[in-house]
Write a protein that holds these residues in place. Structure first.
Motif, PDB file in Angstrom:
ATOM      1  N   SER A 205       0.769  -1.141  -0.029  1.00 27.65           N
ATOM      2  CA  SER A 205      -0.079   0.020  -0.017  1.00 27.65           C
ATOM      3  C   SER A 205       0.837   1.287   0.175  1.00 27.65           C
ATOM      4  O   SER A 205       0.548   2.250  -0.649  1.00 27.65           O
ATOM      5  CB  SER A 205      -1.021  -0.043   1.113  1.00 27.65           C
ATOM      6  OG  SER A 205      -1.720  -0.953   1.155  1.00 27.65           O
ATOM      7  N   LEU A 206       2.109   1.170   0.731  1.00 28.06           N
ATOM      8  CA  LEU A 206       2.966   2.272   0.916  1.00 28.06           C
ATOM      9  C   LEU A 206       3.484   2.631  -0.580  1.00 28.06           C
ATOM     10  O   LEU A 206       3.638   3.715  -0.947  1.00 28.06           O
ATOM     11  CB  LEU A 206       4.004   2.228   1.958  1.00 28.06           C
ATOM     12  CG  LEU A 206       3.342   2.390   3.317  1.00 28.06           C
ATOM     13  CD1 LEU A 206       4.594   2.022   4.413  1.00 28.06           C
ATOM     14  CD2 LEU A 206       3.073   3.825   3.678  1.00 28.06           C
ATOM     15  N   CYS A 207       4.063   1.464  -1.148  1.00 34.07           N
ATOM     16  CA  CYS A 207       4.530   1.648  -2.434  1.00 34.07           C
ATOM     17  C   CYS A 207       3.393   2.163  -3.391  1.00 34.07           C
ATOM     18  O   CYS A 207       4.011   2.896  -4.478  1.00 34.07           O
ATOM     19  CB  CYS A 207       5.280   0.206  -2.795  1.00 34.07           C
ATOM     20  SG  CYS A 207       6.494  -0.443  -1.790  1.00 34.07           S
ATOM     21  N   ASN A 208       2.153   1.771  -3.577  1.00 29.60           N
ATOM     22  CA  ASN A 208       1.437   2.138  -4.345  1.00 29.60           C
ATOM     23  C   ASN A 208       1.062   3.642  -4.259  1.00 29.60           C
ATOM     24  O   ASN A 208       0.860   4.365  -4.925  1.00 29.60           O
ATOM     25  CB  ASN A 208       0.133   1.364  -4.112  1.00 29.60           C
ATOM     26  CG  ASN A 208      -0.976   1.652  -5.313  1.00 29.60           C
ATOM     27  OD1 ASN A 208      -0.703   2.039  -6.521  1.00 29.60           O
ATOM     28  ND2 ASN A 208      -2.365   1.815  -4.754  1.00 29.60           N
ATOM     29  N   ALA A 209       0.876   4.051  -2.892  1.00 31.48           N
ATOM     30  CA  ALA A 209       0.536   5.618  -2.618  1.00 31.48           C
ATOM     31  C   ALA A 209       1.621   6.295  -2.831  1.00 31.48           C
ATOM     32  O   ALA A 209       1.526   7.608  -3.456  1.00 31.48           O
ATOM     33  CB  ALA A 209       0.121   5.505  -0.902  1.00 31.48           C
ATOM     34  N   LEU A 210       2.927   6.103  -2.734  1.00 32.12           N
ATOM     35  CA  LEU A 210       4.111   6.869  -2.959  1.00 32.12           C
ATOM     36  C   LEU A 210       4.829   6.600  -4.331  1.00 32.12           C
ATOM     37  O   LEU A 210       5.719   7.144  -4.635  1.00 32.12           O
ATOM     38  CB  LEU A 210       5.160   6.502  -1.783  1.00 32.12           C
ATOM     39  CG  LEU A 210       4.812   7.026  -0.474  1.00 32.12           C
ATOM     40  CD1 LEU A 210       5.674   6.538   0.350  1.00 32.12           C
ATOM     41  CD2 LEU A 210       4.540   8.469  -0.225  1.00 32.12           C
ATOM     42  N   ASP A 211       4.137   5.567  -5.229  1.00 32.14           N
ATOM     43  CA  ASP A 211       4.804   5.314  -6.270  1.00 32.14           C
ATOM     44  C   ASP A 211       6.237   5.194  -6.210  1.00 32.14           C
ATOM     45  O   ASP A 211       7.083   5.761  -7.017  1.00 32.14           O
ATOM     46  CB  ASP A 211       4.487   6.606  -7.535  1.00 32.14           C
ATOM     47  CG  ASP A 211       4.808   6.176  -9.193  1.00 32.14           C
ATOM     48  OD1 ASP A 211       4.633   5.102  -9.161  1.00 32.14           O
ATOM     49  OD2 ASP A 211       5.155   7.186  -9.506  1.00 32.14           O
ATOM     50  N   CYS A 212       6.574   4.031  -5.497  1.00 29.84           N
ATOM     51  CA  CYS A 212       7.834   3.711  -5.369  1.00 29.84           C
ATOM     52  C   CYS A 212       8.141   2.144  -5.127  1.00 29.84           C
ATOM     53  O   CYS A 212       7.188   1.527  -5.188  1.00 29.84           O
ATOM     54  CB  CYS A 212       8.561   4.347  -4.080  1.00 29.84           C
ATOM     55  SG  CYS A 212       8.016   4.018  -2.597  1.00 29.84           S
ATOM     56  N   GLN A 213       9.251   1.758  -5.152  1.00 29.29           N
ATOM     57  CA  GLN A 213       9.585   0.183  -4.829  1.00 29.29           C
ATOM     58  C   GLN A 213       9.941   0.045  -3.357  1.00 29.29           C
ATOM     59  O   GLN A 213      10.215   0.916  -2.665  1.00 29.29           O
ATOM     60  CB  GLN A 213      10.805  -0.144  -5.575  1.00 29.29           C
ATOM     61  CG  GLN A 213      10.562  -0.101  -7.138  1.00 29.29           C
ATOM     62  CD  GLN A 213       9.569  -0.816  -7.524  1.00 29.29           C
ATOM     63  OE1 GLN A 213       9.645  -2.103  -7.178  1.00 29.29           O
ATOM     64  NE2 GLN A 213       8.746  -0.763  -8.447  1.00 29.29           N
ATOM     65  N   PRO A 214       9.840  -1.167  -2.968  1.00 24.56           N
ATOM     66  CA  PRO A 214      10.378  -1.421  -1.457  1.00 24.56           C
ATOM     67  C   PRO A 214      11.676  -1.089  -0.973  1.00 24.56           C
ATOM     68  O   PRO A 214      11.646  -0.491   0.073  1.00 24.56           O
ATOM     69  CB  PRO A 214       9.962  -3.026  -1.423  1.00 24.56           C
ATOM     70  CG  PRO A 214       8.978  -3.050  -2.240  1.00 24.56           C
ATOM     71  CD  PRO A 214       8.926  -2.318  -3.506  1.00 24.56           C
ATOM     72  N   GLY A 215      12.392  -1.216  -2.104  1.00 25.34           N
ATOM     73  CA  GLY A 215      13.832  -0.831  -1.684  1.00 25.34           C
ATOM     74  C   GLY A 215      14.039   0.766  -1.705  1.00 25.34           C
ATOM     75  O   GLY A 215      14.998   1.240  -1.069  1.00 25.34           O
ATOM     76  N   ASP A 216      12.967   1.566  -2.076  1.00 20.01           N
ATOM     77  CA  ASP A 216      13.097   3.084  -1.800  1.00 20.01           C
ATOM     78  C   ASP A 216      12.724   3.415  -0.498  1.00 20.01           C
ATOM     79  O   ASP A 216      12.955   4.401   0.156  1.00 20.01           O
ATOM     80  CB  ASP A 216      12.052   3.706  -2.725  1.00 20.01           C
ATOM     81  CG  ASP A 216      12.501   3.581  -4.079  1.00 20.01           C
ATOM     82  OD1 ASP A 216      13.715   3.493  -4.462  1.00 20.01           O
ATOM     83  OD2 ASP A 216      11.416   3.321  -5.178  1.00 20.01           O
ATOM     84  N   LEU A 217      11.911   2.220   0.328  1.00 21.67           N
ATOM     85  CA  LEU A 217      11.335   2.664   1.335  1.00 21.67           C
ATOM     86  C   LEU A 217      12.328   2.087   2.620  1.00 21.67           C
ATOM     87  O   LEU A 217      12.428   2.550   3.881  1.00 21.67           O
ATOM     88  CB  LEU A 217       9.813   2.100   1.700  1.00 21.67           C
ATOM     89  CG  LEU A 217       8.911   2.639   0.863  1.00 21.67           C
ATOM     90  CD1 LEU A 217       7.648   1.956   1.043  1.00 21.67           C
ATOM     91  CD2 LEU A 217       8.979   4.126   1.238  1.00 21.67           C
ATOM     92  N   LEU A 218      12.946   0.910   2.406  1.00 21.19           N
ATOM     93  CA  LEU A 218      13.602   0.212   3.362  1.00 21.19           C
ATOM     94  C   LEU A 218      14.994   0.131   2.831  1.00 21.19           C
ATOM     95  O   LEU A 218      15.467  -0.024   1.654  1.00 21.19           O
ATOM     96  CB  LEU A 218      13.184  -1.471   3.411  1.00 21.19           C
ATOM     97  CG  LEU A 218      11.549  -1.517   3.835  1.00 21.19           C
ATOM     98  CD1 LEU A 218      11.255  -2.984   3.797  1.00 21.19           C
ATOM     99  CD2 LEU A 218      11.249  -0.934   5.328  1.00 21.19           C
ATOM    100  N   GLU A 219      16.059   0.268   3.981  1.00 16.26           N
ATOM    101  CA  GLU A 219      17.376   0.193   3.431  1.00 16.26           C
ATOM    102  C   GLU A 219      18.126  -0.607   4.754  1.00 16.26           C
ATOM    103  O   GLU A 219      17.876  -0.404   5.960  1.00 16.26           O
ATOM    104  CB  GLU A 219      17.941   1.777   3.701  1.00 16.26           C
ATOM    105  CG  GLU A 219      19.407   1.891   3.277  1.00 16.26           C
ATOM    106  CD  GLU A 219      19.771   3.282   3.602  1.00 16.26           C
ATOM    107  OE1 GLU A 219      20.786   3.779   3.069  1.00 16.26           O
ATOM    108  OE2 GLU A 219      18.819   4.328   3.630  1.00 16.26           O
ATOM    109  N   TYR A 220      19.319  -1.340   4.351  1.00 15.05           N
ATOM    110  CA  TYR A 220      19.981  -1.907   5.130  1.00 15.05           C
ATOM    111  C   TYR A 220      21.234  -1.091   5.794  1.00 15.05           C
ATOM    112  O   TYR A 220      21.980  -0.922   4.577  1.00 15.05           O
ATOM    113  CB  TYR A 220      20.535  -3.404   4.849  1.00 15.05           C
ATOM    114  CG  TYR A 220      21.216  -3.923   5.629  1.00 15.05           C
ATOM    115  CD1 TYR A 220      20.785  -4.731   6.917  1.00 15.05           C
ATOM    116  CD2 TYR A 220      22.652  -4.179   5.249  1.00 15.05           C
ATOM    117  CE1 TYR A 220      21.752  -5.326   7.764  1.00 15.05           C
ATOM    118  CE2 TYR A 220      23.632  -5.047   6.085  1.00 15.05           C
ATOM    119  CZ  TYR A 220      23.169  -5.327   7.315  1.00 15.05           C
ATOM    120  OH  TYR A 220      24.094  -6.070   8.223  1.00 15.05           O
TER     121      TYR A 220
END
Length: 76
Positions: A50-65
């Protein structure tokens, strides 16, 4: 924690408020705030989707190691 959540970064890039994002992903402001500040211990894949859809991004844009040694060097 080695996993950094960059929801705030993507919100800024999309010029989206916390309230607007909470409405789009159907999360409470409190839960989204916990996620945004990096205090969350887990995230459901459905929430991530849902976050990726709303922000038009990929999971890697939101999560970082970030390895703990690099994290400690940045902080201390």
């Amino acid at each position: 924690m080695p996993i950094v959540v960059n929801v705030d970064v993507m919100m800024a890039r999309r010029k989206m408020s916390l309230t607007e994002l909470a409405e789009k992903v159907d999360l409470t402001l409190a839960n989204l705030s916990i996620l945004k500040t990096g205090k969350a211990k887990a995230i459901r894949f459905s929430t991530l989707e849902s976050l990726c859809n709303a922000l038009d991004c990929q999971p890697g844009d939101l999560l970082e190691y970030v390895p703990e040694t690099a994290e400690k060097q940045t902080i201390g």
